[in-house]
Design a protein around this motif. Sequence first.
Motif, PDB file in Angstrom:
ATOM      1  N   GLU A   1       0.937  -0.910   0.405  1.00 20.54           N
ATOM      2  CA  GLU A   1      -0.035  -0.026   0.097  1.00 20.54           C
ATOM      3  C   GLU A   1       1.149   1.201  -0.157  1.00 20.54           C
ATOM      4  N   ARG A   2       0.432   2.388  -0.722  1.00 20.58           N
ATOM      5  CA  ARG A   2       1.483   3.536  -0.864  1.00 20.58           C
ATOM      6  C   ARG A   2       0.804   5.348  -0.412  1.00 20.58           C
ATOM      7  N   ARG A   3       1.476   5.383  -0.013  1.00 18.56           N
ATOM      8  CA  ARG A   3       1.317   6.908   0.449  1.00 18.56           C
ATOM      9  C   ARG A   3       2.053   7.707   0.672  1.00 18.56           C
ATOM     10  N   GLU A   4       1.369   8.652   0.144  1.00 17.02           N
ATOM     11  CA  GLU A   4       2.188   9.879  -0.541  1.00 17.02           C
ATOM     12  C   GLU A   4       2.275  10.545   0.261  1.00 17.02           C
ATOM     13  N   VAL A   5       3.509  11.719   0.944  1.00 19.62           N
ATOM     14  CA  VAL A   5       2.764  12.684   1.518  1.00 19.62           C
ATOM     15  C   VAL A   5       4.455  14.096   1.096  1.00 19.62           C
ATOM     16  N   GLU A   6       3.851  15.037   1.133  1.00 19.93           N
ATOM     17  CA  GLU A   6       4.802  15.895   0.691  1.00 19.93           C
ATOM     18  C   GLU A   6       5.782  17.029   1.919  1.00 19.93           C
ATOM     19  N   THR A   7       6.474  17.002   2.163  1.00 25.86           N
ATOM     20  CA  THR A   7       7.638  17.867   3.548  1.00 25.86           C
ATOM     21  C   THR A   7       8.242  18.834   3.228  1.00 25.86           C
ATOM     22  N   LYS A   8       9.001  19.704   4.096  1.00 25.07           N
ATOM     23  CA  LYS A   8       9.683  20.973   3.681  1.00 25.07           C
ATOM     24  C   LYS A   8      11.431  19.926   3.846  1.00 25.07           C
ATOM     25  N   ASN A   9      12.079  20.657   2.857  1.00 25.25           N
ATOM     26  CA  ASN A   9      13.256  20.363   3.101  1.00 25.25           C
ATOM     27  C   ASN A   9      14.307  20.255   4.531  1.00 25.25           C
ATOM     28  N   GLY A  10      14.929  19.860   4.487  1.00 26.42           N
ATOM     29  CA  GLY A  10      15.819  19.600   5.935  1.00 26.42           C
ATOM     30  C   GLY A  10      14.995  19.119   6.796  1.00 26.42           C
ATOM     31  N   THR A  11      13.324  18.573   6.693  1.00 27.60           N
ATOM     32  CA  THR A  11      12.876  17.522   7.574  1.00 27.60           C
ATOM     33  C   THR A  11      13.530  16.064   7.562  1.00 27.60           C
ATOM     34  N   SER A  12      13.312  15.014   8.264  1.00 22.67           N
ATOM     35  CA  SER A  12      14.569  13.673   8.735  1.00 22.67           C
ATOM     36  C   SER A  12      12.487  12.590   7.765  1.00 22.67           C
ATOM     37  N   VAL A  13      13.132  11.683   6.950  1.00 24.57           N
ATOM     38  CA  VAL A  13      12.082  10.860   6.623  1.00 24.57           C
ATOM     39  C   VAL A  13      10.939  10.583   8.182  1.00 24.57           C
ATOM     40  N   MET A  14      11.583  10.620   8.760  1.00 25.01           N
ATOM     41  CA  MET A  14      10.603   9.759  10.131  1.00 25.01           C
ATOM     42  C   MET A  14       9.905  10.719  10.603  1.00 25.01           C
ATOM     43  N   GLU A  15       9.965  12.270  10.732  1.00 29.67           N
ATOM     44  CA  GLU A  15       9.354  13.220  11.215  1.00 29.67           C
ATOM     45  C   GLU A  15       8.444  13.030  10.394  1.00 29.67           C
ATOM     46  N   ALA A  16       8.216  12.890   9.070  1.00 28.44           N
ATOM     47  CA  ALA A  16       7.555  13.277   8.264  1.00 28.44           C
ATOM     48  C   ALA A  16       6.321  11.929   8.138  1.00 28.44           C
ATOM     49  N   ALA A  17       6.719  10.853   8.522  1.00 29.91           N
ATOM     50  CA  ALA A  17       6.422   9.933   8.846  1.00 29.91           C
ATOM     51  C   ALA A  17       5.036   9.591   9.790  1.00 29.91           C
ATOM     52  N   VAL A  18       5.957  10.071  10.729  1.00 33.59           N
ATOM     53  CA  VAL A  18       5.074  10.001  12.291  1.00 33.59           C
ATOM     54  C   VAL A  18       3.257  11.459  12.364  1.00 33.59           C
ATOM     55  N   GLN A  19       4.689  12.604  11.360  1.00 36.94           N
ATOM     56  CA  GLN A  19       3.688  13.366  11.199  1.00 36.94           C
ATOM     57  C   GLN A  19       2.456  13.410  10.750  1.00 36.94           C
ATOM     58  N   ASN A  20       2.527  12.495   9.701  1.00 41.80           N
ATOM     59  CA  ASN A  20       1.574  11.919   8.472  1.00 41.80           C
ATOM     60  C   ASN A  20       0.620  10.466   9.425  1.00 41.80           C
ATOM     61  N   MET A  21       1.072   9.955   9.883  1.00 45.92           N
ATOM     62  CA  MET A  21       0.922   9.004  11.166  1.00 45.92           C
ATOM     63  C   MET A  21       0.877   8.167   9.890  1.00 45.92           C
ATOM     64  N   ILE A  22       2.553   7.099   9.124  1.00 50.15           N
ATOM     65  CA  ILE A  22       2.115   6.601   8.800  1.00 50.15           C
ATOM     66  C   ILE A  22       2.996   4.754   9.600  1.00 50.15           C
ATOM     67  N   PRO A  23       1.777   4.233   9.297  1.00 53.94           N
ATOM     68  CA  PRO A  23       2.301   3.076  10.794  1.00 53.94           C
ATOM     69  C   PRO A  23       3.561   1.999   9.920  1.00 53.94           C
TER      70      PRO A  23
ATOM     71  N   ILE B   1       6.415   3.016  11.437  1.00 55.63           N
ATOM     72  CA  ILE B   1       7.501   3.843  11.632  1.00 55.63           C
ATOM     73  C   ILE B   1       7.142   4.478  13.226  1.00 55.63           C
ATOM     74  N   ASP B   2       7.395   3.462  13.972  1.00 57.99           N
ATOM     75  CA  ASP B   2       6.988   3.381  15.786  1.00 57.99           C
ATOM     76  C   ASP B   2       7.586   4.694  16.212  1.00 57.99           C
ATOM     77  N   ALA B   3       9.546   5.677  15.443  1.00 60.46           N
ATOM     78  CA  ALA B   3      10.103   6.231  16.006  1.00 60.46           C
ATOM     79  C   ALA B   3       9.837   6.611  17.287  1.00 60.46           C
ATOM     80  N   ASP B   4      10.805   5.787  18.504  1.00 59.08           N
ATOM     81  CA  ASP B   4      10.360   5.350  19.613  1.00 59.08           C
ATOM     82  C   ASP B   4      11.486   5.907  20.493  1.00 59.08           C
ATOM     83  N   CYS B   5      12.512   6.425  19.972  1.00 57.78           N
ATOM     84  CA  CYS B   5      13.618   7.328  20.207  1.00 57.78           C
ATOM     85  C   CYS B   5      13.457   9.361  19.964  1.00 57.78           C
ATOM     86  N   GLY B   6      12.536   9.638  19.513  1.00 54.70           N
ATOM     87  CA  GLY B   6      12.080  10.577  18.749  1.00 54.70           C
ATOM     88  C   GLY B   6      13.422  11.172  17.820  1.00 54.70           C
TER      89      GLY B   6
END
Length: 105
Positions: free
Chosen positions: A12-34, A36-41
Amino acid sequence: MPKIIFIDHANERREVETKNGTSVMEAAVQNMIPGIDADCGGACACATCHVYIEGDYLSKLKEKDDMEDSMLDFAENVQDNSRLSCQILMSDALDGIEVKTPESQ
């Protein structure tokens, strides 16, 4: 803004846009991508943001440092294209990057 295409283990594909300098992890968390838990932030202190980089994008990323390489030892099903998404900062050069999340996460 650059786009990230997240692909889960069921393809299943989910496409998100993000700002330059944002980590892929941050973009995933901000967009509730399943998958990617990112326990350490994003401190590169766990492996719960483990992803597989698809296609030619792997060669566009900076090399893994020793910390990321060590943390990947804690991830399951590590492959040659495994990376921690907290260590990938988005830029226009990565626009359209495809990131696959492992089934085990």
